[in-house]
Design a protein around this motif. Structure first.
Motif, mmCIF file in Angstrom:
data_model
loop_
_atom_site.group_PDB
_atom_site.id
_atom_site.type_symbol
_atom_site.label_atom_id
_atom_site.label_comp_id
_atom_site.label_asym_id
_atom_site.label_seq_id
_atom_site.Cartn_x
_atom_site.Cartn_y
_atom_site.Cartn_z
ATOM 1 N N TYR A 205 0.782 -1.244 -0.101
ATOM 2 C CA TYR A 205 0.037 -0.028 -0.009
ATOM 3 C C TYR A 205 0.779 1.320 -0.051
ATOM 4 C CZ TYR A 205 -2.884 3.722 1.502
ATOM 5 O OH TYR A 205 -3.481 5.119 1.353
ATOM 6 N N LEU A 206 1.827 1.170 0.756
ATOM 7 C CA LEU A 206 2.604 2.475 1.038
ATOM 8 C C LEU A 206 3.477 2.706 -0.308
ATOM 9 C CD1 LEU A 206 3.921 1.639 4.818
ATOM 10 C CD2 LEU A 206 2.268 3.427 3.945
ATOM 11 N N LEU A 207 3.814 1.564 -0.880
ATOM 12 C CA LEU A 207 4.662 2.001 -2.451
ATOM 13 C C LEU A 207 3.653 2.317 -3.276
ATOM 14 C CD1 LEU A 207 6.970 -1.214 -2.380
ATOM 15 C CD2 LEU A 207 7.369 1.010 -1.314
ATOM 16 N N SER A 208 2.536 1.772 -3.511
ATOM 17 C CA SER A 208 1.589 2.300 -4.278
ATOM 18 C C SER A 208 1.251 3.764 -4.165
ATOM 19 C CB SER A 208 0.367 1.421 -4.037
ATOM 20 O OG SER A 208 0.363 0.097 -4.469
ATOM 21 N N GLN A 209 1.060 4.227 -3.147
ATOM 22 C CA GLN A 209 0.920 5.483 -2.571
ATOM 23 C C GLN A 209 2.007 6.317 -3.481
ATOM 24 O OE1 GLN A 209 -2.158 7.126 -1.637
ATOM 25 N NE2 GLN A 209 -2.463 5.046 -2.666
ATOM 26 N N LYS A 210 3.282 5.918 -3.160
ATOM 27 C CA LYS A 210 4.528 6.611 -3.672
ATOM 28 C C LYS A 210 4.626 6.548 -5.088
ATOM 29 C CE LYS A 210 7.618 4.824 -1.045
ATOM 30 N NZ LYS A 210 8.539 4.544 -0.123
ATOM 31 N N LYS A 213 2.650 9.452 -6.207
ATOM 32 C CA LYS A 213 3.120 10.643 -5.827
ATOM 33 C C LYS A 213 4.148 11.219 -6.916
ATOM 34 C CE LYS A 213 1.998 11.230 -0.984
ATOM 35 N NZ LYS A 213 2.735 10.438 -0.082
ATOM 36 N N THR A 214 4.884 10.329 -7.296
ATOM 37 C CA THR A 214 6.358 10.729 -8.133
ATOM 38 C C THR A 214 5.663 10.944 -9.530
ATOM 39 O OG1 THR A 214 6.490 8.269 -8.305
ATOM 40 C CG2 THR A 214 8.196 9.589 -6.921
ATOM 41 N N GLU A 215 4.445 10.340 -9.722
ATOM 42 C CA GLU A 215 3.937 10.540 -11.220
ATOM 43 C C GLU A 215 3.268 11.951 -11.232
ATOM 44 O OE1 GLU A 215 0.934 7.696 -12.485
ATOM 45 O OE2 GLU A 215 2.571 6.046 -11.792
ATOM 46 N N LYS A 216 2.974 12.446 -10.392
ATOM 47 C CA LYS A 216 2.098 13.977 -10.247
ATOM 48 C C LYS A 216 2.804 15.005 -10.951
ATOM 49 C CE LYS A 216 -1.299 15.110 -7.545
ATOM 50 N NZ LYS A 216 -1.617 15.741 -6.073
ATOM 51 N N SER B 168 19.223 1.522 0.319
ATOM 52 C CA SER B 168 18.792 2.903 0.211
ATOM 53 C C SER B 168 19.482 3.854 -0.994
ATOM 54 C CB SER B 168 18.947 3.757 1.547
ATOM 55 O OG SER B 168 18.573 5.050 1.793
ATOM 56 N N ASN B 169 20.690 3.873 -0.834
ATOM 57 C CA ASN B 169 21.641 4.500 -1.969
ATOM 58 C C ASN B 169 21.311 3.875 -3.457
ATOM 59 O OD1 ASN B 169 22.711 5.709 0.114
ATOM 60 N ND2 ASN B 169 24.564 4.647 0.309
ATOM 61 N N GLY B 170 20.859 2.646 -3.283
ATOM 62 C CA GLY B 170 20.725 2.213 -4.662
ATOM 63 C C GLY B 170 19.370 2.134 -5.235
ATOM 64 N N GLY B 171 18.411 3.037 -4.390
ATOM 65 C CA GLY B 171 16.889 3.439 -4.909
ATOM 66 C C GLY B 171 15.720 2.618 -4.738
ATOM 67 N N VAL B 172 16.129 1.643 -3.973
ATOM 68 C CA VAL B 172 14.845 0.607 -3.852
ATOM 69 C C VAL B 172 13.672 1.447 -2.982
ATOM 70 C CG1 VAL B 172 16.279 -1.376 -3.173
ATOM 71 C CG2 VAL B 172 15.320 -0.085 -1.383
ATOM 72 N N SER B 173 12.306 0.947 -3.443
ATOM 73 C CA SER B 173 11.360 1.837 -2.830
ATOM 74 C C SER B 173 11.024 1.279 -1.202
ATOM 75 C CB SER B 173 10.082 1.622 -3.743
ATOM 76 O OG SER B 173 10.532 2.129 -5.109
ATOM 77 N N GLY B 174 10.989 0.190 -1.210
ATOM 78 C CA GLY B 174 10.647 -0.361 0.180
ATOM 79 C C GLY B 174 11.309 -1.612 0.753
ATOM 80 N N ILE B 175 11.444 -1.640 2.037
ATOM 81 C CA ILE B 175 12.263 -2.720 2.848
ATOM 82 C C ILE B 175 11.309 -3.458 3.630
ATOM 83 C CG2 ILE B 175 14.159 -3.217 4.525
ATOM 84 C CD1 ILE B 175 15.613 -0.828 3.172
#
Lengths: 216, 216
Positions: A205-210, A213-216, B168-175
């Motif tokens: 859920y948190l990733l989907s919302q993100k 956001k970056t698309e806006k 984090s530096n490598g740009g993953v969205s979630g952990i």
């Protein structure tokens, strides 16, 4: 046996293991004393919350000195009940059950594995962790003859409630439940859930919302 | 891509997977419609809380009819982000890492395992889940060339922060973190913890208190 405390909120209780982790890390680093302010920076809790939390369990620390790390660590262990041992069984010895049985923190902390149960005929009678895997059909008889403090349920979801009912009738004190269901058991049994999918879905859920956001 | 919602509290977000579970069970039992009152009995949330929760995400259900189970289930899946796929990697392929990689709910729900990393020379180069296990030393290069949505950390605690920093530096969205540490990462990364010891210790606290009660 440990000390009995008054009604403590679940929020406070859930913070205890975190204090335990941070104090162990400090001990590992040979830190002998720490102020509630320093502990606040480490844990992310406010200093006043830390003082309030610890006050639920007794008088720790001294004005102007802070906390003696080793003393507080051992007190927290006592409060959590880690100075006792717990007879533990695992029901459901698939991948997750096996991973839990090999989890070092678990076996090192006084949770003694006494029995393993599964319904797979290919598994029954084999040895794992120096224990002979038994059929779940033998669970009720086992519970009659052995005191079980904690039963770990790591069965597929369709079996979990049936097992929980047997455990409940058989007098176990607590269930550590890894099956993705909310168990219905007698209110004198403590159930602690590890709902992996729920945790993963919260993340998705948190990733989907993100993404949005970056698309806006 | 999914819809963006306003600021939703974590308490509401954490209830979504539970709605998902109950609706799936109802679908399995061919239940087509359900009132918020019936859903309340199932979930243990109040009917008004259910209506409030769902209202955060849109208009569901009809006065006097209740909810169409299939419709609501699919909406909840969309809201949680389960209609998307996520490139996933696992760092730390011990017992827990292996159990997670074989967790059916995980692989079935769009979380596609793309990479496995470990630091054990005996493991590197071997195949697991149709993936060649790579050395953690290759993690940074991998992240440069591949988009990773979710990284699962299932390393021992002493390695977890170092890995998290690389991720984090490598740009993953979630952990999705299984190591018993609180990770410090950039605030744009979502971290969801499965702290098994914390969960077990909460249970042992509750049991210790019960022992004392029965003794009185």
């Amino acid at each position: 046996m440990g000390k009995q405390y008054g009604k403590i909120s679940m929020a406070v209780i859930r913070r205890l293991p975190k204090y335990h982790r941070y104090l162990r890390d400090l001990l590992d680093k040979d830190v002998n004393r720490i102020s509630s302010k320093e502990l606040s920076i480490l844990t992310g809790f406010t200093a006043s919350q830390i003082r309030q939390d610890l006050n639920c369990f007794g008088e720790f620390g001294q004005q102007g000195y802070g906390y003696n790390v080793e003393e507080l660590f051992h007190e927290i262990r006592k409060i959590i009940g880690l100075t006792k041992t717990y007879n533990t069984i695992i029901v459901g010895y698939g991948n997750m059950g096996r991973a839990i049985s090999k989890y070092t923190n678990f076996t090192k902390s006084g949770f003694t594995l006494r029995g393993i149960f599964d319904n797979d005929p290919a598994m029954i009678g084999k040895e794992a962790e120096n224990i002979t895997i038994q059929s779940v059909d033998e669970l009720e008889a086992y519970l009659k003859n052995n005191k079980v403090d904690i039963a770990i349920i790591s069965t597929p979801r369709d079996y979990a409630q049936e097992i929980a009912t047997k455990l409940s009738n058989g007098g176990v004190s607590g269930i550590w439940n890894f099956a993705p269901v909310d168990l219905k058991v007698s209110s004198d049994i403590s159930v602690e859930n590890v709902h992996l999918s729920d945790s993963l879905y919260t993340l998705s859920y948190l990733l989907s919302q993100k993404d949005d956001k970056t698309e806006k």
